[in-house]
Design an enzyme around this catalytic site. Structure first.
Site, PDB file in Angstrom:
ATOM      1  N   GLY A 181       0.734  -1.260   0.000  1.00  0.00           N
ATOM      2  CA  GLY A 181       0.000   0.000   0.000  1.00  0.00           C
ATOM      3  C   GLY A 181       0.760   1.304   0.000  1.00  0.00           C
ATOM      4  O   GLY A 181       0.120   2.358  -0.005  1.00  0.00           O
ATOM      5  N   CYS A 186      -1.146   3.619  -5.528  1.00  0.00           N
ATOM      6  CA  CYS A 186      -1.796   2.480  -4.873  1.00  0.00           C
ATOM      7  C   CYS A 186      -2.807   2.991  -3.852  1.00  0.00           C
ATOM      8  O   CYS A 186      -2.500   3.896  -3.071  1.00  0.00           O
ATOM      9  CB  CYS A 186      -0.756   1.598  -4.178  1.00  0.00           C
ATOM     10  SG  CYS A 186      -1.463   0.148  -3.358  1.00  0.00           S
TER      11      CYS A 186
END
EC number: 1.7.1.7
Length: 349
Positions: A181, A186
């Site tokens: 992440g 993202c």
């Protein structure tokens, strides 16, 4: 349910404390590293930065440019076998030695990589490319790949905790990719609520990997060269870059022009853009975990790489590390609430 009380840190939460140094110039700093591996008998030497295996970043053109700096490129998994065949036939040994071949975990991927590695003995690196390295499936697939390629350098991931780093190394990985992440395009952390601040992930995963003679790649979260220095300072053996290398002519994608300014499209590999491009649609059971952005076109990647390496040399100079290898033991992190004076950022050209 349980709560871990320890505060986990990202790159923005710390700075590196300067230390006394005998270095007179940044030019004295050696950024090259040399690694042996747990399973492969190969020895690798070079600058331990890797272009990410995203379809806009991990291109054959990027390999050609970064190989001049002795930097690796994780080539994305969407090239066809014919495209690989043409690239290998036209490339020198020096270029092929800087290629990491990325694959998924399907039977088709396994058959494809077997064919790719028959093209040249100079191809030495494999990256098993999945977003969630905690799946049992990746462990079994990793064992399969290791059995078939006992002499290749294999990296697998992505994970963020020590116990899974150990599992992957014991299952056949030489290197584990760390990061869930943190990437610039993202959105996994906000879409799923799952993740781990990158610096703490590096510190904890490096400790686990090094205890088993493995290495880690810090994948994601770097926005400036100072973040790369923090990743190495935290114990990363390699640092993978995506967003920092976007927008260059070596990237794939069309250049678009708006109001006399040029841009390139950059997107996450779990974004709507990526899923529509490679699967034709968003599967009914999936949600997008990436974003699509326009990046100002920046020309050749060479100048960006030189700027990154210059910043990294300067980091080493500030703490007295004559070699990049020494940066981790010379690093003391201090917790901070600010990173830079931003008063004139709005006036940057």
């Amino acid at each position: 349910m349980r709560i871990e009380e320890d505060i986990k840190l990202g790159f923005k939460d710390v700075l590196i404390r300067p230390k006394r140094s005998i270095l007179k110039s940044r030019s004295q700093v050696n950024l090259a590293r040399c690694f042996s591996f747990k399973y492969s008998a190969s020895i690798w030497s070079g600058i331990p930065i890797i272009a990410a295996n995203m379809d806009t970043i991990g291109t054959f053109e990027m390999v050609k440019s970064l190989s001049k700096f002795n930097i690796l490129t994780a080539v994305h998994k969407y090239y066809s076998f014919e495209e690989w065949k043409n690239f290998v036939c036209l490339s020198s040994k020096e270029i092929l030695n800087h290629v990491i071949v990325s694959i998924g975990t399907s039977n088709i991927d396994f058959l494809k990589i077997k064919k790719i590695f028959l093209l040249s003995s100079e191809l030495k690196y494999i990256c098993i490319d999945v977003a969630n390295g905690y799946s049992e499936h990746i462990v079994s697939f990793l064992k399969l790949v290791r059995d078939y390629f006992p002499d290749k350098i294999i990296c697998a991931g992505n994970v963020v905790t020590g116990e899974m780093v150990e599992e992957l190394i014991l299952s056949g990985a030489d290197i584990v990719k760390v990061g869930i992440g943190p990437g610039s395009v993202c959105t996994t952390r906000v879409k799923t609520g799952v993740g781990y601040p990158q610096l703490s992930a590096i510190i904890e995963c490096a400790d686990a990997a090094h205890g088993l003679n493995g290495q880690i790649i810090s994948d994601g979260g770097c926005t400036v060269s100072g973040d790369i220095a923090k990743a190495f300072g935290g114990g990363a053996d390699f640092v993978m870059l995506g967003g920092m290398l976007s927008g260059h002519k070596e990237c794939s994608g069309d250049i678009i022009e708006e109001k006399s300014k040029k841009y390139m499209i950059f997107y996450g590999m779990s974004s709507v853009s990526a899923m529509q491009r490679y699967e034709g649609k968003i599967a009914g059971y999936r949600a997008s975990e990436g974003k699509t952005v326009k990046i100002p076109f920046r020309g050749s990647v060479d100048s960006t790489i030189r700027d990154i390496l210059g910043g990294l040399r300067s980091s080493c100079t500030y703490v007295g590390a004559e070699k990049l290898k020494e940066l981790t033991k010379r690093t003391t992190f201090i917790r901070v609430t600010e990173q830079e004076n931003c008063i004139f950022n709005a006036f940057k050209e």
